[in-house]
Design a protein around this motif. Structure first.
Motif, short mmCIF file in Angstrom:
data_model
loop_
_atom_site.label_atom_id
_atom_site.label_comp_id
_atom_site.label_asym_id
_atom_site.label_seq_id
_atom_site.Cartn_x
_atom_site.Cartn_y
_atom_site.Cartn_z
N GLU A 84 72.11 14.80 42.94
CA GLU A 84 71.26 15.58 43.85
C GLU A 84 71.40 15.07 45.29
N TYR A 85 71.44 13.76 45.44
CA TYR A 85 71.61 13.16 46.76
C TYR A 85 72.95 13.57 47.38
N MET A 86 74.02 13.47 46.59
CA MET A 86 75.34 13.84 47.10
C MET A 86 75.38 15.31 47.51
N HIS A 87 74.77 16.16 46.70
CA HIS A 87 74.74 17.59 47.01
C HIS A 87 74.00 17.82 48.33
N THR A 91 75.38 19.17 52.16
CA THR A 91 74.73 20.20 52.99
C THR A 91 74.53 19.67 54.40
N GLN A 92 74.07 18.43 54.50
CA GLN A 92 73.84 17.84 55.82
C GLN A 92 75.15 17.70 56.60
N ALA A 93 76.21 17.30 55.93
CA ALA A 93 77.51 17.17 56.58
C ALA A 93 77.98 18.52 57.09
N ASN A 94 77.71 19.56 56.33
CA ASN A 94 78.12 20.91 56.72
C ASN A 94 77.34 21.37 57.95
N VAL A 95 76.04 21.17 57.92
CA VAL A 95 75.19 21.61 59.03
C VAL A 95 75.47 20.82 60.31
N LYS A 96 75.67 19.52 60.15
CA LYS A 96 75.81 18.64 61.31
C LYS A 96 77.26 18.39 61.73
N ASN A 97 78.21 18.94 60.96
CA ASN A 97 79.64 18.65 61.23
C ASN A 97 79.87 17.15 61.32
N ASP A 98 79.33 16.42 60.36
CA ASP A 98 79.34 14.96 60.43
C ASP A 98 80.30 14.36 59.40
N PRO A 99 81.47 13.90 59.85
CA PRO A 99 82.42 13.30 58.92
C PRO A 99 81.93 12.00 58.29
N ILE A 101 79.04 11.43 57.04
CA ILE A 101 78.31 11.80 55.82
C ILE A 101 79.31 12.14 54.72
N LEU A 102 80.37 12.86 55.08
CA LEU A 102 81.41 13.17 54.10
C LEU A 102 82.01 11.90 53.53
N LYS A 103 82.27 10.92 54.39
CA LYS A 103 82.85 9.65 53.95
C LYS A 103 81.93 8.94 52.97
N GLU A 104 80.63 8.99 53.25
CA GLU A 104 79.66 8.37 52.34
C GLU A 104 79.74 9.01 50.95
N VAL A 105 79.71 10.34 50.91
CA VAL A 105 79.76 11.05 49.63
C VAL A 105 81.11 10.81 48.95
N GLN A 106 82.18 10.83 49.72
CA GLN A 106 83.50 10.58 49.16
C GLN A 106 83.53 9.20 48.47
N GLY A 107 82.97 8.21 49.13
CA GLY A 107 82.93 6.87 48.54
C GLY A 107 82.15 6.84 47.24
N MET A 108 81.05 7.57 47.20
CA MET A 108 80.26 7.63 45.97
C MET A 108 81.05 8.28 44.85
N VAL A 109 81.69 9.41 45.15
CA VAL A 109 82.46 10.12 44.13
C VAL A 109 83.64 9.27 43.66
N GLU A 110 84.28 8.58 44.59
CA GLU A 110 85.39 7.69 44.21
C GLU A 110 84.89 6.59 43.27
N GLY A 111 83.70 6.09 43.53
CA GLY A 111 83.11 5.08 42.64
C GLY A 111 82.86 5.64 41.25
N PHE A 112 82.32 6.86 41.19
CA PHE A 112 82.10 7.51 39.90
C PHE A 112 83.43 7.72 39.17
N ARG A 113 84.44 8.17 39.90
CA ARG A 113 85.74 8.43 39.28
C ARG A 113 86.34 7.13 38.73
N GLU A 114 86.26 6.07 39.51
CA GLU A 114 86.80 4.78 39.07
C GLU A 114 86.08 4.28 37.82
N THR A 115 84.76 4.40 37.82
CA THR A 115 83.98 4.00 36.65
C THR A 115 84.35 4.84 35.44
N TRP A 116 84.49 6.14 35.66
CA TRP A 116 84.82 7.06 34.58
C TRP A 116 86.21 6.74 34.01
#
Length: 130
Positions: A84-87, A91-99, A101-116
């Motif tokens: 829910e937080y990543m989602h 949205t915030q990255a999209n509204v604010k054009n903030d890379p 925020i994208l990097k933060e989410v990317q890091g989280m997803v990469e962590g999930f992928r590595e764990t998986w």
């Protein structure tokens, strides 16, 4: 063009239809990372349409991960708020054009992928030991 004349499309379809649920989850994480990277590139290039499209695709993947969680497991109750937080952050990255925020989410997803990936490897080793 028919699928028969586009081998890469046929391969992709076959790899999804023959994948285990674990492999599909791994593909979702990888796809999410790819779309986040494309959105980041679009922000740099000031391509608002591509940024929006790719962030929405990443959000679609996060939503898919959310709806497929088996809530019978305790870990699912820990993963749901993170998804829910990543989602929300996408949205915030999209509204604010903030890379950033994208990097933060990317890091989280990469962590999930590595764990998986480690979970899949451990399950294969456990299966082989039987």
């Amino acid at each position: 063009m028919a699928y028969g004349t586009q081998p890469h499309i046929a391969y992709q379809q076959n790899s999804v239809t023959t994948a285990t649920p674990e492999e599909l989850t791994l593909k979702l994480y990888s796809g999410c990372i790819r779309f986040i990277k494309l959105a980041d590139k679009a922000i740099v290039e000031e391509n608002i349409q591509d940024k929006n499209t790719n962030i929405q695709k990443a959000q679609d993947i996060i939503r898919e991960l959310m709806v497929t969680l088996n809530m019978d497991y305790d870990i699912s109750h820990q993963l749901m708020p993170l998804y829910e937080y990543m989602h929300h952050q996408l949205t915030q990255a999209n509204v604010k054009n903030d890379p950033s925020i994208l990097k933060e989410v990317q890091g989280m997803v990469e962590g999930f992928r590595e764990t998986w990936q480690q979970v899949i490897k451990a399950n294969k080793l456990q299966t082989q030991a039987r």
